[in-house]
Write a protein that holds these residues in place. Sequence first.
Motif, PDB file in Angstrom:
ATOM      1  N   HIS A  40       0.828  -1.203   0.000  1.00  0.00           N
ATOM      2  CA  HIS A  40       0.000   0.000   0.000  1.00  0.00           C
ATOM      3  C   HIS A  40       0.865   1.257   0.000  1.00  0.00           C
ATOM      4  CE1 HIS A  40       0.667  -0.855   4.312  1.00  0.00           C
ATOM      5  NE2 HIS A  40       0.530   0.441   4.516  1.00  0.00           N
ATOM      6  N   ASP A  66      -4.155   3.161  -5.780  1.00  0.00           N
ATOM      7  CA  ASP A  66      -3.075   3.746  -4.977  1.00  0.00           C
ATOM      8  C   ASP A  66      -2.134   4.629  -5.788  1.00  0.00           C
ATOM      9  OD1 ASP A  66      -3.398   3.278  -2.308  1.00  0.00           O
ATOM     10  OD2 ASP A  66      -2.011   1.591  -2.168  1.00  0.00           O
ATOM     11  N   THR A 108      -5.550   2.039   2.829  1.00  0.00           N
ATOM     12  CA  THR A 108      -5.399   2.987   1.722  1.00  0.00           C
ATOM     13  C   THR A 108      -6.404   2.583   0.656  1.00  0.00           C
ATOM     14  OG1 THR A 108      -3.762   1.718   0.448  1.00  0.00           O
ATOM     15  CG2 THR A 108      -2.906   3.223   2.145  1.00  0.00           C
ATOM     16  N   CYS A 111      -4.991  -0.580  -1.175  1.00  0.00           N
ATOM     17  CA  CYS A 111      -4.351  -1.616  -0.359  1.00  0.00           C
ATOM     18  C   CYS A 111      -4.479  -2.970  -1.071  1.00  0.00           C
ATOM     19  CB  CYS A 111      -5.035  -1.661   1.001  1.00  0.00           C
ATOM     20  SG  CYS A 111      -3.977  -2.116   2.377  1.00  0.00           S
ATOM     21  N   CYS A 131      -2.374  -7.205   3.074  1.00  0.00           N
ATOM     22  CA  CYS A 131      -2.198  -5.775   3.269  1.00  0.00           C
ATOM     23  C   CYS A 131      -2.864  -5.416   4.593  1.00  0.00           C
ATOM     24  CB  CYS A 131      -2.851  -4.996   2.137  1.00  0.00           C
ATOM     25  SG  CYS A 131      -2.555  -3.212   2.227  1.00  0.00           S
TER      26      CYS A 131
END
Length: 217
Positions: A40, A66, A108, A111, A131
């Motif tokens: 992440h 991301d 996030t 992730c 994650c």
Amino acid sequence: TPQRNILIDTTYERNVPTIEKSIQQLGFKVSDIKIVLGSHAHGDHQEGDALTKQMTGAQVMAMAEDVPALQAIKPGGKDHPIDRILHDGEPVMLGGTTLVAHLTPGHTRGCTTWTMKAQESGKMYNVVINCSLRPPTMLTPAIVDEFKRSFKLVRSLPCDVQLGDHPAQYEMEAKYAKLRNGGRNPFVDAASCKREVDIEEAMFHAILAEQQKPAQR
């Protein structure tokens, strides 16, 4: 793999020389890294991507959700390299090994939990590289929905070996010590696969319950 190697999480840029030394101690060469993946878009996980690419020429791949956060990570002003944008369920293949990227957002937006197959002593095992699902201190409705979907997905993944983006999540040090003593591989431990998600989901519900309490006057 027989066609060189994949690295997940370069961590902070200052840690890259330590990672290089660890790779050498395991009998590999850092120059054999062909693909860099991440869990992440936080600096303690992917800040070292640019330096690692500079050292190895590896392809850096990242989950689409991301990408904006990764592009904001610029140690020393370096642009964050992204050679391939991944999407939920997409495989990454090298040398007969396939890792599948699972979008597990919350910690996030992108992730990424990775799954793969690993063979030992003629037996095939399902490996899950989690994650983090640790929630922030403030949960918006959108983040709540993301976490609920992610908890459900992670629980559905077949798992014999659980790894993660922090050693404590899967008791790495204790298991490695047992591994060095010989005997059964302690990392093959299906019973522990959901232990971390249990902890993280309990934390999530505690934060959500606290947040939903009526404000005291």
